[in-house]
Design a protein around this motif. Structure first.
Motif, PDB file in Angstrom:
ATOM      1  N   GLU A  91      10.510  13.446   9.653  1.00  0.00           N
ATOM      2  CA  GLU A  91      10.956  14.771  10.072  1.00  0.00           C
ATOM      3  C   GLU A  91      10.925  15.786   8.941  1.00  0.00           C
ATOM      4  N   LEU A  92      10.932  15.324   7.676  1.00  0.00           N
ATOM      5  CA  LEU A  92      10.837  16.236   6.541  1.00  0.00           C
ATOM      6  C   LEU A  92       9.414  16.314   5.990  1.00  0.00           C
ATOM      7  N   MET A  93       8.522  15.472   6.485  1.00  0.00           N
ATOM      8  CA  MET A  93       7.113  15.475   6.072  1.00  0.00           C
ATOM      9  C   MET A  93       6.950  15.388   4.562  1.00  0.00           C
ATOM     10  N   ASP A  94       7.679  14.474   3.944  1.00  0.00           N
ATOM     11  CA  ASP A  94       7.575  14.286   2.505  1.00  0.00           C
ATOM     12  C   ASP A  94       7.987  12.859   2.157  1.00  0.00           C
ATOM     13  N   PHE A  95       7.583  12.453   0.949  1.00  0.00           N
ATOM     14  CA  PHE A  95       7.912  11.120   0.450  1.00  0.00           C
ATOM     15  C   PHE A  95       9.136  11.189  -0.451  1.00  0.00           C
ATOM     16  N   PHE A  96       9.993  10.186  -0.316  1.00  0.00           N
ATOM     17  CA  PHE A  96      11.180  10.060  -1.154  1.00  0.00           C
ATOM     18  C   PHE A  96      11.335   8.601  -1.555  1.00  0.00           C
ATOM     19  N   LEU A  97      11.948   8.374  -2.711  1.00  0.00           N
ATOM     20  CA  LEU A  97      12.275   7.005  -3.074  1.00  0.00           C
ATOM     21  C   LEU A  97      13.232   6.437  -2.036  1.00  0.00           C
TER      22      LEU A  97
END
Length: 409
Positions: A279-285
């Motif tokens: 839903e945020l269209m990004d990669f996170f650890l």
């Protein structure tokens, strides 16, 4: 610097007419048409192969043993999908007027033509089409670009993909973009752009996203490899094919001699896998997600890999098979997006779908932060905000109360 003697892009007779339809790829290259491949190191193919959409995706191998892995996939693992090998010469050497395809091999005679040798090796490994072993093209180095284009044009082989690993500085100003377009138009076969720069190249220059779309629209046969969100944005804009980097290192190019910088959200040695938050269209650890949602439930992921059995905070460390499961999750989500994108008619409708999806993701950040009571918990990446501002060419982006926030980065 730009070259005043360079040919100009072929003009349109009427700037109000719609862009040309994407160039159809000929021969064996036709299987690449409209696909988003995965740019991946040979060691990680096993993590994600099961999640590949056979009808819409494929593989680009890059790194040590890429040729050997390609040959093994074809001959012993029955992989019949689109398969490319990226020689990655641009990682270690820059192109020059004298040497646009630098020889980085060991154990070959100095009089061997590195371009011919690389193309032959790739074909012997069973690739769908060979990519040229182009050196890194520094910003506005028109002499190196001209030399590379001339050699590829002299091959007169439309089944060769001209790899153009360009510094994103080429996309900064209109003059350099026009020159880049003019040279790329001289190559008959497909042209595979790869963008160079630290961190997120397309976030470095305010007009870079727009200029990328301009190149896709004006240069028939343009592809975009080794990238991130731009793989979808370029495909929506009419690129013949794209490739999304399966790891952070393979989502952009670092100029030879430079040390890669890392962001705070994933800097240093990663203690947990990088996880795509849909839903945020990004990669996170994974650890970051677990920490942010420590006091709130994280929705269970329903992607094909997670199958509703795990939440994204289950990737909080690298223990066991978490890296493999995170990679499978990431690819499963990307394939879902790809299926949705390609179900929309090409042209303005597809561009509108991508634009609206980016707008929705940017708008979700402050709402999620409010829900978690963490005002700065998640920050929308600059490139996502740029795509959210990049409305289809025949539309005007809607006025937004928070428009200034979109333009800060």
């Amino acid at each position: 610097m730009t070259d005043s003697s360079a040919p100009l892009p072929r003009p349109r007779s009427d700037l109000t007419e719609p862009p040309d339809a994407p160039q159809a790829l000929a021969g064996a290259l036709g299987v690449l048409q409209g696909r988003m491949l995965l740019h991946v190191s040979p060691a990680r193919v096993g993590f994600l192969r099961a999640q590949l959409d056979a009808g819409r995706s494929g593989l680009v191998l890059c790194g040590p043993n890429a040729l050997q892995q390609a040959k093994r996939l074809r001959e012993t693992e029955a992989f019949s999908g689109p398969l490319l090998v990226d020689p990655g010469v641009y990682e270690v050497r820059a192109a020059s007027e004298e040497d646009p395809f630098p020889d980085v091999s060991e154990g070959t005679f100095t009089f061997d033509d590195p371009l011919a040798v690389s193309l032959a090796e790739q074909r012997a490994a069973g690739v769908t089409a060979p990519l040229t072993p182009t050196g890194y093209l520094h910003a506005e180095d028109s002499d190196a670009l001209k030399a590379a284009v001339r050699q590829v044009a002299a091959l007169n082989d439309p089944q060769v993909v001209f790899a153009a690993p360009i510094d994103v500085g080429w996309l900064r100003e209109e003059d350099s973009v026009r020159q880049l377009i003019a040279y790329l138009q001289l190559v008959k076969g497909p042209k595979a752009l790869m963008l160079g720069g630290q961190m997120d190249p397309l976030a470095r220059h305010p007009r870079a996203v727009g200029h990328l779309r301009q190149i896709v629209a004006q240069v028939p046969g343009t592809a975009l490899l080794r990238t991130d969100l731009a793989a979808f944005g370029a495909l929506a804009a009419g690129a013949v094919f794209t490739a999304f980097g399966a790891g952070s290192r393979l989502r952009h190019v670092i100029a030879p001699g430079e040390k890669a910088k890392t962001s705070k959200k994933g800097g240093g040695f990663a203690s947990s896998p990088h996880v795509l938050f849909p839903e945020l269209m990004d990669f996170f650890l994974g650890k970051t997600l677990a920490d942010r949602f420590a006091g709130a439930p994280l929705p269970v992921c329903t992607c094909a890999a997670c199958a509703g059995e795990r939440a994204l905070d289950s990737f909080a460390d690298n223990a066991g098979d978490r890296q493999a499961r995170a990679a499978a999750h990431n690819v499963a989500v990307l394939m879902e997006w790809l299926r949705t994108l390609t179900a929309v008619a090409p042209g303005t409708a597809r561009q509108r779908w991508w634009h609206e999806r980016c707008l929705a993701a940017v708008d979700r950040y402050p709402l999620l932060n409010a829900e978690l009571k963490q005002p700065d918990g998640f920050k929308a990446p600059a490139q996502l905000k740029r795509w959210a501002l990049a409305a289809p060419a025949d539309e005007v982006a809607p006025a937004r109360v928070d428009a200034k926030n979109y333009r800060r980065s």
